[in-house]
Design a protein around this motif. Structure first.
Motif, PDB file in Angstrom:
ATOM      1  N   ALA A 103     -27.340  44.447  -4.158  1.00  0.00           N
ATOM      2  CA  ALA A 103     -27.260  44.176  -2.717  1.00  0.00           C
ATOM      3  C   ALA A 103     -28.366  43.214  -2.296  1.00  0.00           C
ATOM      4  O   ALA A 103     -29.438  43.174  -2.907  1.00  0.00           O
ATOM      5  N   ILE A 104     -28.051  42.433  -1.254  1.00  0.00           N
ATOM      6  CA  ILE A 104     -29.048  41.595  -0.590  1.00  0.00           C
ATOM      7  C   ILE A 104     -29.012  42.024   0.869  1.00  0.00           C
ATOM      8  O   ILE A 104     -27.993  41.872   1.544  1.00  0.00           O
ATOM      9  N   ILE A 105     -30.116  42.596   1.332  1.00  0.00           N
ATOM     10  CA  ILE A 105     -30.191  43.019   2.716  1.00  0.00           C
ATOM     11  C   ILE A 105     -31.047  42.025   3.489  1.00  0.00           C
ATOM     12  O   ILE A 105     -31.855  41.305   2.915  1.00  0.00           O
ATOM     13  N   CYS A 106     -30.811  41.975   4.784  1.00  0.00           N
ATOM     14  CA  CYS A 106     -31.556  41.047   5.653  1.00  0.00           C
ATOM     15  C   CYS A 106     -31.312  39.588   5.240  1.00  0.00           C
ATOM     16  O   CYS A 106     -32.226  38.763   5.287  1.00  0.00           O
ATOM     17  N   LEU A 107     -30.098  39.259   4.839  1.00  0.00           N
ATOM     18  CA  LEU A 107     -29.771  37.891   4.418  1.00  0.00           C
ATOM     19  C   LEU A 107     -29.874  36.946   5.599  1.00  0.00           C
ATOM     20  O   LEU A 107     -29.347  37.217   6.679  1.00  0.00           O
ATOM     21  N   ARG A 108     -30.560  35.860   5.398  1.00  0.00           N
ATOM     22  CA  ARG A 108     -30.742  34.844   6.435  1.00  0.00           C
ATOM     23  C   ARG A 108     -30.487  33.465   5.837  1.00  0.00           C
ATOM     24  O   ARG A 108     -30.577  33.265   4.637  1.00  0.00           O
ATOM     25  N   PHE A 109     -30.220  32.511   6.739  1.00  0.00           N
ATOM     26  CA  PHE A 109     -30.025  31.116   6.343  1.00  0.00           C
ATOM     27  C   PHE A 109     -30.916  30.219   7.176  1.00  0.00           C
ATOM     28  O   PHE A 109     -31.135  30.479   8.355  1.00  0.00           O
ATOM     29  N   GLU A 110     -31.382  29.176   6.569  1.00  0.00           N
ATOM     30  CA  GLU A 110     -32.054  28.090   7.276  1.00  0.00           C
ATOM     31  C   GLU A 110     -31.428  26.804   6.781  1.00  0.00           C
ATOM     32  O   GLU A 110     -31.113  26.676   5.599  1.00  0.00           O
TER      33      GLU A 110
END
Length: 144
Positions: A103-110
């Motif tokens: 799992a990847i939690i707190c996934l964000r993009f910039e």
């Protein structure tokens, strides 16, 4: 119970909808939330990143300049951004799997541009999660 009314889906051009709006995560749950409802975090594996920098060829760039004069969507640029996003997700998933995570939690993009180049970074926290609530539907990414 009153009927639920959902807003219509986003207007995604047909040439993009089937190809670019879904990225295979190879069984890794990805969420922008701080947790995964119905699951508990067994182990935090640390921050993970997926980064890509892309550019268009000079002919496409010139076409985009001309299109910007007339106005409207720059579909070549939209396509490039979808591709960059998908590449970033693929890389962050690979890093998570290499660490043994599911799992990847707190996934964000910039995203942004660097002198005419498009850069996209996906980042989040790699983790190992397990289902704890029997009433929770199995995350689609974990089904084989």
């Amino acid at each position: 119970m009153p009927p639920t009314h959902h807003s219509p889906p986003a207007d995604i051009p047909p040439q993009l909808s089937d190809l670019h709006c879904f990225t295979e995560t190879e069984g890794v749950i990805t969420t922008t939330m701080f947790d995964v409802p119905g699951y508990r975090v067994i182990k935090v594996l640390g921050a993970v990143y997926g980064l890509t920098v892309r550019t268009r060829n000079w002919a496409a760039a010139m076409g985009m300049v001309l299109k910007s004069i007339a106005g409207g969507e720059l579909r070549w640029f939209t396509n490039m951004l979808y591709t960059a996003r998908n590449d970033a997700i693929t890389r962050i998933v690979a890093e998570t799997k290499a660490r043994g995570g599911n799992a990847i939690i707190c996934l964000r993009f910039e995203s942004g541009d660097i002198g005419g180049f498009c850069q996209c970074c996906a980042y989040g926290t790699a983790a190992i999660v397990e289902k704890i609530d029997a009433d929770t539907h199995e995350a689609p990414q974990l089904l084989s």
